[in-house]
Design an enzyme around this catalytic site. Structure first.
Site, mmCIF file in Angstrom:
data_model
loop_
_atom_site.group_PDB
_atom_site.id
_atom_site.type_symbol
_atom_site.label_atom_id
_atom_site.label_comp_id
_atom_site.label_asym_id
_atom_site.label_seq_id
_atom_site.Cartn_x
_atom_site.Cartn_y
_atom_site.Cartn_z
ATOM 1 C CD GLU A 272 8.113 36.742 -34.810
ATOM 2 O OE1 GLU A 272 7.492 37.667 -35.356
ATOM 3 O OE2 GLU A 272 9.331 36.592 -34.903
ATOM 4 N N GLY A 274 5.554 29.130 -35.021
ATOM 5 C CA GLY A 274 5.101 28.343 -36.160
ATOM 6 C C GLY A 274 5.014 26.879 -35.769
ATOM 7 C CE1 TYR A 314 18.225 23.319 -39.800
ATOM 8 C CE2 TYR A 314 16.109 22.202 -39.670
ATOM 9 C CZ TYR A 314 16.856 23.319 -39.984
ATOM 10 O OH TYR A 314 16.225 24.428 -40.456
ATOM 11 C CB CYS A 341 21.641 11.696 -57.282
ATOM 12 S SG CYS A 341 20.728 10.666 -58.421
ATOM 13 C CD GLU A 342 23.283 15.760 -52.295
ATOM 14 O OE1 GLU A 342 23.829 15.316 -51.267
ATOM 15 O OE2 GLU A 342 23.810 16.571 -53.064
HETATM 16 C C1 LIG Z 1 11.307 30.915 -38.155
HETATM 17 C C2 LIG Z 1 10.861 32.048 -37.350
HETATM 18 C C3 LIG Z 1 9.743 31.934 -36.512
HETATM 19 C C4 LIG Z 1 9.025 30.648 -36.280
HETATM 20 O O1 LIG Z 1 9.833 29.683 -35.704
HETATM 21 P P1 LIG Z 1 9.185 28.352 -35.120
HETATM 22 O O2 LIG Z 1 10.366 27.523 -34.761
HETATM 23 O O3 LIG Z 1 8.386 27.759 -36.214
HETATM 24 O O4 LIG Z 1 8.355 28.746 -33.958
HETATM 25 C C5 LIG Z 1 9.315 33.066 -35.874
HETATM 26 N N1 LIG Z 1 9.933 34.245 -36.030
HETATM 27 C C6 LIG Z 1 11.010 34.387 -36.806
HETATM 28 C C7 LIG Z 1 11.648 35.706 -36.925
HETATM 29 C C8 LIG Z 1 11.512 33.296 -37.485
HETATM 30 O O5 LIG Z 1 12.591 33.443 -38.251
#
Ligand SMILES: *Cc1c(COP(=O)(O)O)cnc(C)c1O
Length: 419
Positions: A272, A274, A314, A341-342
């Site tokens: 999963e 991203g 980060y 303003c940070e």
């Molecule tokens: C944020 C997250 C992802 C995706 O993380 P990436 O760094 O974008 O790959 C996948 N699974 C869970 C449970 C997450 O919290």
């Protein structure tokens, strides 16, 4: 040093800006498609392999639609993300709900959509059972605690709020089996933005060994293992992308040695991810407003933290290109700032760049994941548009920019007059 390339020229950007004022994020469809295909190809040995795109990284239905056509599922962790999946017509095992501290209505919508529910805690077994009824398929999130190191963004697994302990997860499978659940998955995610490919191979080994232990102790045969997200991308020039062919070969070796040997194959492998899917293929395009010289030299952009939080949040590195000055010497030290303003509203601190002038177009790289989606409206700053650079070179607006009316939409100014 590896180059940080751009999929467009300065002239192309100038013509895009004529119709779409800065700032905006623009995504490279061709590169996303190629990357998605390669990701899946790496795991073609695994029957049922599926990548669930972590939609929080870039929750745009157009991007999701492109990925879905390549066979991707969607990984949701909130009601809005489930609703997005629903509105583009996704259902069943195309959807995974990996949430935590989850309300009953989220479990309910996930169940209504036929999504795979990934539980974050042992207490959620009873919670789901009582509130929405247990579905036939359940996944549980494993937190390996001290067995795994973790990394900077996500922290040590022992300190992380996510998942079941080893004892709890084994007990969980027993309880679910006794309650009549029929299909089981396991999930873990213990790193974020991890660039070391061996890390993911070790995670697979850890999961596969646990799958064997679960079978020995409960008789439950786990059907899929979700290896989570957390695959890093080379934000800095010179960093290398994670070699997914290497990861896949390593995972396959443990699959054969552990699962096949124990008679527990086939097992479907899921991710999963991203960031690794869209991250490198998004760009924040901004213009320079002012150059300010005090104790330091500042380049003030028309974008701010609202458009990209990661550097301020980060201290993350995002590469910066000043368009048209790619070959000039980077001989001036800038803090590249937004207008909040940070004082931490900076895209870069002490960055050596070519000499910048007002109205220069500045491109911030690698904003295709956790970029636009993270933004907030502090100081009344509005979120930008999102554009898609199509494979044929056309540009499509896939999200309009927020307006001041959007910002005030939850307030009642007529009411205040009579207040
Ligand atoms: C944020 C997250 C992802 C995706 O993380 P990436 O760094 O974008 O790959 C996948 N699974 C869970 C449970 C997450 O919290």
């Amino acid at each position: 040093m590896a180059e940080k390339n751009l999929p467009f020229s300065k002239e192309q950007l100038e013509s895009i800006i004529e119709n779409h004022p800065t700032p905006f994020h623009i995504y490279d469809e061709k590169a996303i498609l190629e990357n998605a295909r390669n990701f899946q190809k790496a795991f073609s040995w695994n029957d049922g392999f599926k990548e669930y795109y972590a939609i929080k990284a870039a929750p745009n239905p157009y991007l999701m639609k492109i990925l879905r056509e390549e066979g991707f599922g969607i990984d949701c962790s909130s009601i809005a993300e489930l609703e997005l999946a629903k509105r583009i017509g996704m259902s069943g095992d195309e959807i995974m709900l990996t949430s935590n501290d989850t309300p009953a209505y989220e479990f309910q919508l996930a169940k209504d959509l036929g999504a795979i529910i990934n539980l974050d805690d042992i207490s959620h077994i009873d919670f789901v059972d009582k509130n929405v009824g247990l579905p036939d398929t359940i996944c549980m999130r494993y937190n390996p605690g001290s067995l795994k190191e973790g990394n900077v963004i996500i922290g040590h697994p022992e300190e992380a709020k996510y998942g079941f302990t080893r004892e709890q997860i084994i007990e969980g499978y027993q309880i679910l089996k006794d309650k009549g659940v029929k299909h089981f998955g396991i999930h873990t995610m213990v790193a974020s933005n991890e660039l070391e490919p061996a890390y993911f191979v070790e995670t697979a080994e850890l999961l596969f060994n646990l799958i064997v232990e679960v079978y020995e102790k409960t008789g439950v045969k786990i059907e899929f293992a979700n290896m989570g997200g957390g695959i890093g991308i080379p934000y800095k020039p010179g960093e290398k992308p994670v070699d997914m062919e290497f990861v896949s070969a390593g995972v396959k070796k443990h699959y054969d040695d552990i699962l096949v040997k124990a008679g527990l194959a086939p097992l479907k492998i899921f991710f999963e991810s991203g960031r690794a899917i869209t991250g490198p293929y998004g760009y924040l395009v901004t213009k320079v407003r002012h150059i300010k010289k005090t104790y330091k030299t500042y380049a003030g952009l028309d974008a701010c933290m609202t458009n990209l939080m990661r550097p301020a949040l980060y201290g993350a590195y995002h590469h910066i290109t000043v368009m048209g000055k790619e070959n000039d010497e980077a001989n001036v030290k800038y803090d590249v700032t937004g207008s909040l303003c940070e004082n931490n509203d900076k895209f870069a601190i002490d960055r050596m760049l070519p000499e910048i002038d007002p109205d220069d177009i500045v491109v911030i790289h690698d904003t295709g994941a956790h970029g636009h989606s993270m933004g907030f409206n502090y100081n009344g700053k509005l979120k930008s548009a999102e554009l898609l650079l199509r494979e044929n070179g056309d540009v499509a607006e896939i999200r309009r920019a927020e307006t001041i009316e959007d910002y005030f939409a939850t307030l009642d100014f007529d009411g205040v007059k009579d207040f």
